[in-house]
Design a protein around this motif. Structure first.
Motif, mmCIF file in Angstrom:
data_model
loop_
_atom_site.group_PDB
_atom_site.id
_atom_site.type_symbol
_atom_site.label_atom_id
_atom_site.label_comp_id
_atom_site.label_asym_id
_atom_site.label_seq_id
_atom_site.Cartn_x
_atom_site.Cartn_y
_atom_site.Cartn_z
ATOM 1 N N ILE A 86 0.846 -1.206 0.000
ATOM 2 C CA ILE A 86 0.000 0.000 0.000
ATOM 3 C C ILE A 86 0.877 1.249 0.000
ATOM 4 C CG2 ILE A 86 -1.625 1.351 1.394
ATOM 5 C CD1 ILE A 86 -2.858 -1.427 2.219
ATOM 6 N N SER A 87 1.959 1.222 0.791
ATOM 7 C CA SER A 87 2.847 2.387 0.841
ATOM 8 C C SER A 87 3.551 2.619 -0.493
ATOM 9 C CB SER A 87 3.875 2.242 1.964
ATOM 10 O OG SER A 87 4.888 1.324 1.618
ATOM 11 N N LEU A 88 3.650 1.588 -1.301
ATOM 12 C CA LEU A 88 4.249 1.720 -2.632
ATOM 13 C C LEU A 88 3.247 2.231 -3.666
ATOM 14 C CD1 LEU A 88 6.320 -1.596 -2.730
ATOM 15 C CD2 LEU A 88 7.209 0.733 -2.501
ATOM 16 N N GLY A 89 1.990 2.376 -3.238
ATOM 17 C CA GLY A 89 0.966 2.896 -4.136
ATOM 18 C C GLY A 89 0.038 1.856 -4.713
ATOM 19 N N ASN A 91 -3.163 -0.403 -4.858
ATOM 20 C CA ASN A 91 -4.538 -0.342 -4.369
ATOM 21 C C ASN A 91 -4.692 -1.296 -3.186
ATOM 22 O OD1 ASN A 91 -7.249 -1.916 -4.492
ATOM 23 N ND2 ASN A 91 -7.728 0.066 -5.397
ATOM 24 N N LYS A 92 -5.402 -0.863 -2.134
ATOM 25 C CA LYS A 92 -5.517 -1.654 -0.904
ATOM 26 C C LYS A 92 -6.036 -3.067 -1.164
ATOM 27 C CE LYS A 92 -7.441 -1.711 3.716
ATOM 28 N NZ LYS A 92 -8.211 -1.015 4.731
ATOM 29 N N GLU A 93 -7.091 -3.201 -1.950
ATOM 30 C CA GLU A 93 -7.666 -4.518 -2.212
ATOM 31 C C GLU A 93 -6.656 -5.436 -2.907
ATOM 32 O OE1 GLU A 93 -11.426 -6.011 -4.754
ATOM 33 O OE2 GLU A 93 -11.826 -4.371 -3.353
ATOM 34 N N ILE A 94 -5.933 -4.892 -3.867
ATOM 35 C CA ILE A 94 -4.917 -5.671 -4.579
ATOM 36 C C ILE A 94 -3.765 -6.001 -3.631
ATOM 37 C CG2 ILE A 94 -3.185 -5.576 -6.430
ATOM 38 C CD1 ILE A 94 -5.265 -3.870 -8.007
ATOM 39 N N ALA A 95 -3.353 -5.036 -2.819
ATOM 40 C CA ALA A 95 -2.258 -5.257 -1.869
ATOM 41 C C ALA A 95 -2.595 -6.383 -0.896
ATOM 42 C CB ALA A 95 -1.952 -3.975 -1.111
ATOM 43 N N LEU A 96 -3.819 -6.393 -0.377
ATOM 44 C CA LEU A 96 -4.234 -7.453 0.552
ATOM 45 C C LEU A 96 -4.217 -8.816 -0.134
ATOM 46 C CD1 LEU A 96 -7.166 -5.595 2.341
ATOM 47 C CD2 LEU A 96 -4.937 -6.176 3.321
ATOM 48 N N HIS A 97 -4.698 -8.860 -1.358
ATOM 49 C CA HIS A 97 -4.735 -10.108 -2.125
ATOM 50 C C HIS A 97 -3.315 -10.603 -2.423
ATOM 51 C CE1 HIS A 97 -6.224 -13.090 -4.942
ATOM 52 N NE2 HIS A 97 -5.353 -12.635 -5.824
ATOM 53 N N ASP A 98 -2.468 -9.699 -2.892
ATOM 54 C CA ASP A 98 -1.098 -10.081 -3.225
ATOM 55 C C ASP A 98 -0.307 -10.494 -1.981
ATOM 56 O OD1 ASP A 98 -1.621 -9.620 -5.882
ATOM 57 O OD2 ASP A 98 -0.496 -7.742 -5.991
ATOM 58 N N ALA A 99 -0.493 -9.783 -0.884
ATOM 59 C CA ALA A 99 0.204 -10.129 0.359
ATOM 60 C C ALA A 99 -0.162 -11.541 0.790
ATOM 61 C CB ALA A 99 -0.127 -9.130 1.457
ATOM 62 N N CYS A 100 -1.411 -11.912 0.596
ATOM 63 C CA CYS A 100 -1.865 -13.260 0.964
ATOM 64 C C CYS A 100 -1.142 -14.324 0.138
ATOM 65 C CB CYS A 100 -3.382 -13.367 0.779
ATOM 66 S SG CYS A 100 -4.075 -14.833 1.525
ATOM 67 N N LYS A 101 -0.868 -14.021 -1.113
ATOM 68 C CA LYS A 101 -0.148 -14.975 -1.960
ATOM 69 C C LYS A 101 1.332 -15.044 -1.593
ATOM 70 C CE LYS A 101 -1.754 -13.269 -5.898
ATOM 71 N NZ LYS A 101 -1.965 -13.103 -7.347
#
Length: 130
Positions: A86-89, A91-101
């Protein structure tokens, strides 16, 4: 003990739910993960057999120490990685999804390096808060 990504997700879910409410039941896990009751029951049985959770006579689910250790490790990874993205810019929803992977596949050494970088450069704390 090596656990699968699916088991890690269940443990993290139980951890998150236990932080939000007094009692965790299988139906809570079903709702949180959008899984069917039979699927959750099968995985809970496997986790009990492997000593990751216990279930009392009222069907309350508790993490064992081993389950808690895994859950908090995955939760810390998820939180920090999503906040970093998120700090890199991202989108929150995408960041949460990617972090989970990402959270399941990083070596401890790589995650520690990311954590140290985030502390220095992005000013994130280990729990992912700025």
């Amino acid at each position: 003990m090596a656990v699968s990504e699916a088991i890690e997700n269940y443990l993290e879910t139980i951890y998150i739910l236990s932080q939000q409410q007094n009692e965790v039941h299988a139906i809570d896990i079903c709702s949180y993960l959008s899984y069917s009751r039979p699927t959750v029951s099968i995985v809970l049985r496997q986790m009990r057999e492997n000593g990751l959770v216990t279930v009392n006579e009222d069907n309350h689910i508790f993490l064992t120490q081993e389950g808690l250790d895994i859950a908090t490790r995955i939760y810390e990874r998820h939180t920090l990685l999503s906040q970093l993205l998120i700090s890199l810019g991202v989108n929150k929803e995408i960041a949460l999804h990617d972090a989970c992977k990402i959270e399941h596949d990083l070596s401890p050494e790589t995650f520690e390096a990311i954590k140290q970088y985030a502390k220095k450069v992005v000013s994130l704390t280990p729990d992912g808060q700025e």
